[in-house]
Design a protein around this motif. Sequence first.
Motif, PDB file in Angstrom:
ATOM      1  N   VAL A   1       0.851  -1.180   0.000  1.00 51.11           N
ATOM      2  CA  VAL A   1       0.000   0.000   0.000  1.00 51.11           C
ATOM      3  C   VAL A   1       0.894   1.240   0.000  1.00 51.11           C
ATOM      4  CG1 VAL A   1      -0.223   0.085   2.536  1.00 51.11           C
ATOM      5  CG2 VAL A   1      -2.003   1.080   1.078  1.00 51.11           C
ATOM      6  N   GLN A   2       0.461   2.254  -0.743  1.00 50.68           N
ATOM      7  CA  GLN A   2       1.193   3.529  -0.766  1.00 50.68           C
ATOM      8  C   GLN A   2       0.415   4.556   0.063  1.00 50.68           C
ATOM      9  OE1 GLN A   2       0.455   2.026  -4.099  1.00 50.68           O
ATOM     10  NE2 GLN A   2       2.245   0.826  -3.492  1.00 50.68           N
ATOM     11  N   LEU A   3       1.154   5.354   0.807  1.00 48.03           N
ATOM     12  CA  LEU A   3       0.541   6.333   1.702  1.00 48.03           C
ATOM     13  C   LEU A   3       1.034   7.728   1.345  1.00 48.03           C
ATOM     14  CD1 LEU A   3       1.033   4.399   5.060  1.00 48.03           C
ATOM     15  CD2 LEU A   3      -0.997   4.428   3.614  1.00 48.03           C
ATOM     16  N   GLN A   4       0.101   8.664   1.276  1.00 46.12           N
ATOM     17  CA  GLN A   4       0.427  10.045   0.951  1.00 46.12           C
ATOM     18  C   GLN A   4      -0.159  10.954   2.018  1.00 46.12           C
ATOM     19  OE1 GLN A   4       2.198  11.153  -1.902  1.00 46.12           O
ATOM     20  NE2 GLN A   4       2.144  13.170  -0.939  1.00 46.12           N
ATOM     21  N   ALA A   5       0.729  11.549   2.806  1.00 43.66           N
ATOM     22  CA  ALA A   5       0.284  12.443   3.878  1.00 43.66           C
ATOM     23  C   ALA A   5       0.250  13.878   3.381  1.00 43.66           C
ATOM     24  CB  ALA A   5       1.216  12.323   5.079  1.00 43.66           C
ATOM     25  N   CYS A  21      -4.117  11.336   5.335  1.00 40.42           N
ATOM     26  CA  CYS A  21      -3.229  10.332   4.765  1.00 40.42           C
ATOM     27  C   CYS A  21      -4.074   9.449   3.848  1.00 40.42           C
ATOM     28  CB  CYS A  21      -2.565   9.518   5.856  1.00 40.42           C
ATOM     29  SG  CYS A  21      -1.542   8.160   5.260  1.00 40.42           S
ATOM     30  N   ALA A  22      -3.824   9.560   2.569  1.00 39.89           N
ATOM     31  CA  ALA A  22      -4.569   8.790   1.575  1.00 39.89           C
ATOM     32  C   ALA A  22      -3.801   7.532   1.227  1.00 39.89           C
ATOM     33  CB  ALA A  22      -4.804   9.634   0.337  1.00 39.89           C
ATOM     34  N   ALA A  23      -4.498   6.412   1.240  1.00 36.96           N
ATOM     35  CA  ALA A  23      -3.887   5.123   0.930  1.00 36.96           C
ATOM     36  C   ALA A  23      -4.335   4.649  -0.441  1.00 36.96           C
ATOM     37  CB  ALA A  23      -4.270   4.104   1.990  1.00 36.96           C
ATOM     38  N   LYS A  75     -13.165   6.295   1.726  1.00 34.38           N
ATOM     39  CA  LYS A  75     -12.232   7.183   1.013  1.00 34.38           C
ATOM     40  C   LYS A  75     -10.781   6.741   1.154  1.00 34.38           C
ATOM     41  CE  LYS A  75     -15.115  11.329   1.389  1.00 34.38           C
ATOM     42  NZ  LYS A  75     -15.184  12.737   1.859  1.00 34.38           N
ATOM     43  N   ASN A  76     -10.567   5.602   1.837  1.00 33.78           N
ATOM     44  CA  ASN A  76      -9.202   5.096   2.044  1.00 33.78           C
ATOM     45  C   ASN A  76      -8.289   6.158   2.657  1.00 33.78           C
ATOM     46  OD1 ASN A  76     -10.095   2.755   0.862  1.00 33.78           O
ATOM     47  ND2 ASN A  76      -8.911   2.968  -1.017  1.00 33.78           N
ATOM     48  N   THR A  77      -8.812   6.844   3.646  1.00 36.58           N
ATOM     49  CA  THR A  77      -8.082   7.963   4.220  1.00 36.58           C
ATOM     50  C   THR A  77      -8.156   7.930   5.744  1.00 36.58           C
ATOM     51  OG1 THR A  77      -8.548   9.328   2.276  1.00 36.58           O
ATOM     52  CG2 THR A  77      -7.867  10.490   4.261  1.00 36.58           C
ATOM     53  N   VAL A  78      -7.042   8.261   6.368  1.00 33.85           N
ATOM     54  CA  VAL A  78      -6.983   8.427   7.817  1.00 33.85           C
ATOM     55  C   VAL A  78      -6.641   9.883   8.102  1.00 33.85           C
ATOM     56  CG1 VAL A  78      -4.566   7.713   7.976  1.00 33.85           C
ATOM     57  CG2 VAL A  78      -6.063   7.508   9.974  1.00 33.85           C
ATOM     58  N   TYR A  79      -7.213  10.391   9.193  1.00 34.80           N
ATOM     59  CA  TYR A  79      -7.047  11.797   9.535  1.00 34.80           C
ATOM     60  C   TYR A  79      -6.456  11.932  10.936  1.00 34.80           C
ATOM     61  CZ  TYR A  79     -10.503  12.184   5.789  1.00 34.80           C
ATOM     62  OH  TYR A  79     -11.176  12.083   4.591  1.00 34.80           O
ATOM     63  N   LEU A  80      -5.812  13.070  11.159  1.00 31.26           N
ATOM     64  CA  LEU A  80      -5.379  13.436  12.497  1.00 31.26           C
ATOM     65  C   LEU A  80      -5.765  14.890  12.717  1.00 31.26           C
ATOM     66  CD1 LEU A  80      -3.887  12.380  15.035  1.00 31.26           C
ATOM     67  CD2 LEU A  80      -1.839  13.535  14.141  1.00 31.26           C
ATOM     68  N   GLN A  81      -6.811  15.080  13.511  1.00 34.69           N
ATOM     69  CA  GLN A  81      -7.234  16.430  13.869  1.00 34.69           C
ATOM     70  C   GLN A  81      -6.421  16.874  15.079  1.00 34.69           C
ATOM     71  OE1 GLN A  81      -9.562  18.570  12.411  1.00 34.69           O
ATOM     72  NE2 GLN A  81      -8.735  20.061  13.878  1.00 34.69           N
ATOM     73  N   MET A  82      -5.719  17.973  14.924  1.00 32.96           N
ATOM     74  CA  MET A  82      -4.840  18.451  15.982  1.00 32.96           C
ATOM     75  C   MET A  82      -5.326  19.819  16.452  1.00 32.96           C
ATOM     76  SD  MET A  82      -1.143  17.324  14.412  1.00 32.96           S
ATOM     77  CE  MET A  82      -1.215  18.523  13.095  1.00 32.96           C
ATOM     78  N   ASN A  83      -5.734  19.881  17.700  1.00 31.59           N
ATOM     79  CA  ASN A  83      -6.217  21.122  18.294  1.00 31.59           C
ATOM     80  C   ASN A  83      -5.288  21.552  19.422  1.00 31.59           C
ATOM     81  OD1 ASN A  83      -8.501  20.986  16.590  1.00 31.59           O
ATOM     82  ND2 ASN A  83      -9.646  19.808  18.115  1.00 31.59           N
ATOM     83  N   SER A  84      -5.429  22.807  19.829  1.00 28.29           N
ATOM     84  CA  SER A  84      -4.631  23.342  20.939  1.00 28.29           C
ATOM     85  C   SER A  84      -3.153  23.026  20.752  1.00 28.29           C
ATOM     86  CB  SER A  84      -5.135  22.764  22.269  1.00 28.29           C
ATOM     87  OG  SER A  84      -6.491  23.064  22.469  1.00 28.29           O
ATOM     88  N   LEU A  85      -2.662  23.286  19.578  1.00 25.06           N
ATOM     89  CA  LEU A  85      -1.277  22.934  19.255  1.00 25.06           C
ATOM     90  C   LEU A  85      -0.282  23.725  20.096  1.00 25.06           C
ATOM     91  CD1 LEU A  85      -1.718  22.532  15.426  1.00 25.06           C
ATOM     92  CD2 LEU A  85      -0.717  20.814  16.936  1.00 25.06           C
ATOM     93  N   TYR A 109       5.039  -1.563  11.870  1.00 26.52           N
ATOM     94  CA  TYR A 109       4.391  -0.915  10.728  1.00 26.52           C
ATOM     95  C   TYR A 109       5.235  -1.150   9.477  1.00 26.52           C
ATOM     96  CZ  TYR A 109       0.970   1.304  13.736  1.00 26.52           C
ATOM     97  OH  TYR A 109      -0.067   1.526  14.606  1.00 26.52           O
ATOM     98  N   ASP A 110       4.582  -1.637   8.427  1.00 26.20           N
ATOM     99  CA  ASP A 110       5.293  -2.032   7.219  1.00 26.20           C
ATOM    100  C   ASP A 110       5.348  -0.937   6.168  1.00 26.20           C
ATOM    101  OD1 ASP A 110       3.389  -4.848   7.901  1.00 26.20           O
ATOM    102  OD2 ASP A 110       5.587  -4.845   8.048  1.00 26.20           O
ATOM    103  N   TYR A 111       4.398  -0.038   6.210  1.00 27.75           N
ATOM    104  CA  TYR A 111       4.271   0.959   5.160  1.00 27.75           C
ATOM    105  C   TYR A 111       4.222   2.345   5.786  1.00 27.75           C
ATOM    106  CZ  TYR A 111       2.929  -3.248   2.706  1.00 27.75           C
ATOM    107  OH  TYR A 111       2.914  -4.519   2.189  1.00 27.75           O
ATOM    108  N   TRP A 112       4.973   3.268   5.170  1.00 26.43           N
ATOM    109  CA  TRP A 112       5.098   4.619   5.702  1.00 26.43           C
ATOM    110  C   TRP A 112       4.878   5.647   4.597  1.00 26.43           C
ATOM    111  CZ3 TRP A 112       6.155   5.721  10.872  1.00 26.43           C
ATOM    112  CH2 TRP A 112       6.417   4.612  11.668  1.00 26.43           C
ATOM    113  N   GLY A 113       4.227   6.722   4.971  1.00 27.99           N
ATOM    114  CA  GLY A 113       4.107   7.845   4.053  1.00 27.99           C
ATOM    115  C   GLY A 113       5.365   8.697   4.087  1.00 27.99           C
TER     116      GLY A 113
END
Length: 122
Positions: A1-5, A21-23, A75-85, A109-113
Amino acid sequence: VQLQASGGGLVQAGGSLRLSCAASGGTFTSYVMGWFRQAPGKEREFVATISWSGGSTDYADSVKGRFTISRDNAKNTVYLQMNSLKPEDTAVYYCAATKSGFGLPSSAYDYWGQGTQVTVSS
């Protein structure tokens, strides 16, 4: 799998960003997904992970209550919502995928973006 962040950028302390991150090239629901980060001069560290269906999540103590991981399997996508950075959140953020199981260390983990830079100014 290919990952694009994507989604990184420069933000002031207290602000928010959402990483995506789209897979492609694999069966997305076969993978537990994770977010990791690496600051300059530091080791890569775990940020968050989400199970195959999204029913289970886990976070590093440093981001609990501020970050939320989610996934859209349609959508083959994972998200990271980051608040109060905070300035200490500054790092390159990587998404990763594993079939080996939930809650495993980064070595599983075998695959990295390619990573996306997040910079938080004070």
